[in-house]
Design a protein around this motif. Structure first.
Motif, PDB file in Angstrom:
ATOM      1  N   GLY A  26      12.234   6.524  -2.853  1.00 54.94           N
ATOM      2  CA  GLY A  26      13.287   5.243  -3.533  1.00 54.94           C
ATOM      3  C   GLY A  26      12.005   3.539  -3.380  1.00 54.94           C
ATOM      4  O   GLY A  26      10.928   4.048  -2.652  1.00 54.94           O
ATOM      5  N   GLY A  27      12.665   3.473  -4.061  1.00 59.16           N
ATOM      6  CA  GLY A  27      11.610   1.828  -3.648  1.00 59.16           C
ATOM      7  C   GLY A  27      10.526   1.001  -4.332  1.00 59.16           C
ATOM      8  O   GLY A  27       9.676   2.261  -5.207  1.00 59.16           O
ATOM      9  N   ALA A  29       7.664   2.916  -2.828  1.00 55.90           N
ATOM     10  CA  ALA A  29       6.677   3.482  -2.585  1.00 55.90           C
ATOM     11  C   ALA A  29       7.181   4.379  -4.375  1.00 55.90           C
ATOM     12  O   ALA A  29       5.736   5.310  -4.313  1.00 55.90           O
ATOM     13  CB  ALA A  29       7.547   4.710  -1.721  1.00 55.90           C
ATOM     14  N   SER A  30       7.923   4.504  -4.222  1.00 57.69           N
ATOM     15  CA  SER A  30       8.351   5.139  -5.934  1.00 57.69           C
ATOM     16  C   SER A  30       7.588   4.905  -7.134  1.00 57.69           C
ATOM     17  O   SER A  30       6.890   5.018  -7.800  1.00 57.69           O
ATOM     18  CB  SER A  30       9.913   4.914  -6.076  1.00 57.69           C
ATOM     19  N   ASP A  31       7.412   3.201  -6.837  1.00 59.48           N
ATOM     20  CA  ASP A  31       6.498   1.880  -8.321  1.00 59.48           C
ATOM     21  C   ASP A  31       5.206   2.787  -7.883  1.00 59.48           C
ATOM     22  O   ASP A  31       4.220   3.025  -9.067  1.00 59.48           O
ATOM     23  CB  ASP A  31       7.069   0.942  -8.103  1.00 59.48           C
ATOM     24  N   ALA A  32       5.240   2.922  -6.610  1.00 58.58           N
ATOM     25  CA  ALA A  32       3.052   2.836  -6.122  1.00 58.58           C
ATOM     26  C   ALA A  32       2.593   4.070  -6.440  1.00 58.58           C
ATOM     27  O   ALA A  32       1.863   4.470  -7.412  1.00 58.58           O
ATOM     28  CB  ALA A  32       3.253   2.530  -4.489  1.00 58.58           C
ATOM     29  N   LEU A  33       4.002   5.407  -6.387  1.00 59.93           N
ATOM     30  CA  LEU A  33       3.312   6.750  -7.074  1.00 59.93           C
ATOM     31  C   LEU A  33       3.379   6.379  -8.163  1.00 59.93           C
ATOM     32  O   LEU A  33       1.894   7.263  -8.575  1.00 59.93           O
ATOM     33  CB  LEU A  33       4.213   7.516  -6.169  1.00 59.93           C
ATOM     34  N   LEU A  34       4.043   6.047  -9.645  1.00 59.10           N
ATOM     35  CA  LEU A  34       4.159   6.060 -10.448  1.00 59.10           C
ATOM     36  C   LEU A  34       2.830   5.363 -11.194  1.00 59.10           C
ATOM     37  O   LEU A  34       2.550   6.058 -11.776  1.00 59.10           O
ATOM     38  CB  LEU A  34       5.443   5.228 -11.234  1.00 59.10           C
ATOM     39  N   ALA A  35       2.469   4.327 -10.273  1.00 66.35           N
ATOM     40  CA  ALA A  35       1.209   3.594 -10.659  1.00 66.35           C
ATOM     41  C   ALA A  35       0.250   4.934 -10.693  1.00 66.35           C
ATOM     42  O   ALA A  35      -0.592   4.822 -11.421  1.00 66.35           O
ATOM     43  CB  ALA A  35       0.688   2.195 -10.395  1.00 66.35           C
ATOM     44  N   GLN A  36       0.129   4.885  -9.157  1.00 60.59           N
ATOM     45  CA  GLN A  36      -1.496   5.287  -8.783  1.00 60.59           C
ATOM     46  C   GLN A  36      -1.384   6.790  -9.907  1.00 60.59           C
ATOM     47  O   GLN A  36      -2.918   7.165 -10.243  1.00 60.59           O
ATOM     48  CB  GLN A  36      -0.722   6.037  -7.654  1.00 60.59           C
ATOM     49  N   SER A  62      19.668   9.188  -8.810  1.00 60.89           N
ATOM     50  CA  SER A  62      18.602   8.733  -9.206  1.00 60.89           C
ATOM     51  C   SER A  62      17.154   8.481  -8.700  1.00 60.89           C
ATOM     52  O   SER A  62      17.023   8.782  -9.450  1.00 60.89           O
ATOM     53  CB  SER A  62      19.380   6.743  -8.462  1.00 60.89           C
ATOM     54  N   GLU A  63      17.135   9.413  -8.262  1.00 60.63           N
ATOM     55  CA  GLU A  63      15.656   9.980  -7.451  1.00 60.63           C
ATOM     56  C   GLU A  63      15.350  11.042  -9.010  1.00 60.63           C
ATOM     57  O   GLU A  63      14.506  11.083  -8.987  1.00 60.63           O
ATOM     58  CB  GLU A  63      16.284  10.457  -6.331  1.00 60.63           C
TER      59      GLU A  63
END
Length: 120
Positions: A26-27, A29-36, A62-63
């Motif tokens: 969530g939040g 951290a999820s956006d960063a994981l997708l980008a990484q 949602s997750e």
């Protein structure tokens, strides 16, 4: 066992990217994981990207939908996504909630996904 609850751990093995997810999603951290994940896929061709979900004890719709988006993004980068390590309680919850079931191969663990990804 995976201890850090805030960030993913990335490992490369046998032309596969193994991503052990944090225990909560969530939040930012999820956006960063997708980008990484997508950045790694753009720099190196992986036969498969294996998402180890074993640290996750609870997962809401949602997750789960976000994980499907992550898998779809990996497909667009030319790799086969895998979900491994889903806990029985998480699976039961997803079925009870009538969650969408993606066409993403699943395996009990990383070793099985590595073996199966060689024959696909």
């Amino acid at each position: 066992m995976f201890e850090d609850t805030r960030s993913a751990v990335f490992t490369t093995l046998d032309q596969c990217l193994i991503t052990t997810l944090p225990s909560s999603l969530g939040g930012a951290a999820s956006d960063a994981l997708l980008a990484q994940t997508l950045e790694r896929c753009s720099r190196q061709r992986f036969r498969a990207v294996i998402f180890d979900l074993s640290p996750i004890e609870l997962l809401d719709i949602s997750e789960w939908t976000w994980l499907i988006t992550l898998a779809d993004s990996v497909k667009l980068m030319g790799s086969t996504p895998w979900f491994v390590g889903l806990r029985p309680a998480v699976v039961a919850t997803l079925v009870t909630l009538n969650a969408p079931m993606p066409k993403v191969p699943c395996a009990l663990g990383v070793e099985e996904a590595l073996t199966e990804s060689r024959v696909r």
